[in-house]
Each structure stands twice: as C-alpha cells, then as structure tokens.
Design a protein around this motif. Structure first.
Motif, mmCIF file in Angstrom:
data_model
loop_
_atom_site.group_PDB
_atom_site.id
_atom_site.type_symbol
_atom_site.label_atom_id
_atom_site.label_comp_id
_atom_site.label_asym_id
_atom_site.label_seq_id
_atom_site.Cartn_x
_atom_site.Cartn_y
_atom_site.Cartn_z
ATOM 1 N N LEU A 102 0.912 -1.831 0.196
ATOM 2 C CA LEU A 102 0.110 -0.716 0.010
ATOM 3 C C LEU A 102 0.394 1.615 0.072
ATOM 4 N N PRO A 103 2.127 1.521 0.826
ATOM 5 C CA PRO A 103 2.723 2.341 0.987
ATOM 6 C C PRO A 103 3.494 2.362 -0.209
ATOM 7 N N LEU A 104 3.858 1.772 -1.326
ATOM 8 C CA LEU A 104 4.270 1.976 -2.251
ATOM 9 C C LEU A 104 3.456 1.894 -3.484
ATOM 10 N N VAL A 105 2.448 1.784 -3.241
ATOM 11 C CA VAL A 105 0.915 2.146 -4.480
ATOM 12 C C VAL A 105 0.622 3.692 -4.523
ATOM 13 N N PHE A 106 0.744 3.735 -3.311
ATOM 14 C CA PHE A 106 0.601 5.022 -2.863
ATOM 15 C C PHE A 106 1.310 6.051 -3.417
ATOM 16 N N THR A 107 2.532 5.688 -3.157
ATOM 17 C CA THR A 107 4.126 6.685 -3.407
ATOM 18 C C THR A 107 3.569 6.974 -5.000
ATOM 19 N N SER A 108 3.691 5.600 -5.489
ATOM 20 C CA SER A 108 3.739 5.957 -7.105
ATOM 21 C C SER A 108 2.903 6.334 -7.289
ATOM 22 N N GLY A 109 1.499 6.694 -7.243
ATOM 23 C CA GLY A 109 0.655 6.731 -7.884
ATOM 24 C C GLY A 109 0.939 8.976 -7.718
#
Length: 200
Positions: free
Chosen positions: A4-11
């Motif tokens: 989730l943190p990785l997806v959020f940052t990439s978003g």
C-alpha cells in the motif's frame, strides 16, 4: 505491509510525471534487480517509449503556459497510469481484488497530485518571469525521482513524505486559486479598457 505505501507513493509520483515513474522503476528493476518492480515495466519497448515521453514532458514542463496545456492533456493519462502501475505492483499477490484495490489507490492518488500540480502551475504562470517554471519543474522532477527510489527500498517513509507533500500541495492550491482569479480579473479589466485607449 509494504504494498500500500508503495502504491500510494507511485500514484502520487504518477500524478506529477507518470513517464518518469515508469522509466525509473523499469530501469531499477532491470539493472538493479529490484524485486518489487513489475516485469512489464522492465521491457525494452516500454523503457524506450517512457524515455522519449519523459524527455518531452521535461521540456514542455518548463515553458510557461505550454506546461498547463500539457497538464490538461494528461488529466486522464496520469490517473490511468497511476492505476495501471498500482495494479501491476499488486500483481505479485495473484489476487484480483488486491490488484483492483491497488489500482484504485494508485489512480485516485495520481488524480489528486495531478490536480495539485496543474493548479499550482497555473498560479506559477501568472509570474512575469519564466525562471519560476524551471525551478518548480526541476523540484518536481527531483521529488519524483527521489521518492520513487526511496519507495522501492523503504515504502513507508516514502509514503509519509508523499502524503505530507500532497497535503501541503492542496493547501497551496487553495491559496493559488484566489491568486489565479485575481489574475484573470485583471486581464479581463485590461481587455475591457483597451478599446478606449485609442485616439479620440
């Protein structure tokens, strides 16, 4: 869970420069062996297209008003890119529901950061000199590169920084909106007064 943190940052980063996200992730996955990078982003054709489009964005993003036109075109592209990258990042889970949720998080975060970027750049364009565009654009590019790299190795701190930047951006956007309205009002007033400025 680091997904989730990785997806959020990439978003968040995709809403600023989606092509840079694809290019950077693909390069780190292909040449540095970062396991969390989806194989689809490491393909040669994807990297070449991302590099060309990233170069175009870097140039367009530094030219006043051209940057806003570029942002307008990418209003749909960046959120879609954020959603696709999020879904690809979740692909390792082999769970369609997880991929769907990751796509939603990535897409909505990209839309939010794109809105902030586009709105703030409209405010920057009201400045009479062009150097502010170059400074802001370069800062955005460095932020994207730094946070995407950090997110691949330390997702949680990267997500905290991205979230903080997003909140600050939204607050600045509210301030900038009033500045844009004043700028447009003055421009309308000048246009209205122009016909009366000629000889009598």
């Amino acid at each position: 869970m680091s997904l989730l943190p990785l997806v959020f940052t990439s978003g968040w980063a995709s809403g600023i420069n989606a092509y840079a996200v694809v290019l950077l992730m693909g390069l780190l996955g292909r040449f540095d062996g970062v396991a969390s990078v989806p194989p689809a982003l490491e393909r040669t054709d994807v990297l070449v297209v991302a590099a060309v489009l990233c170069f175009c964005e870097v140039v367009a993003d530094k030219i006043p008003y051209v940057d806003s036109a570029w942002d307008a075109v990418h209003t749909f592209i960046r959120p879609i890119a954020g959603a696709v990258i999020g879904a690809l990042l979740a692909g390792h889970a082999n769970d369609s529901l997880t991929s769907l949720a990751a796509g939603a998080v990535g897409g909505s975060t990209a839309l939010a950061s794109h809105t902030v970027k586009a709105g703030l750049r409209m405010g920057v364009n009201t400045s009479p000199e062009p150097f502010s565009n170059v400074i802001v654009s370069t800062g955005e590019e460095l932020s994207v590169a730094g946070l995407v790299t950090l997110a691949l190795f330390h997702p949680v701190p990267a997500a905290i920084i991205a979230g903080t930047l997003l909140v600050i951006g939204l607050l600045l956007l509210a301030f900038t909106y009033s500045r844009i309205r004043r700028f447009r009002r003055r421009r309308r007033e000048r246009r209205a007064a122009a016909p009366t400025a000629g000889p009598r």
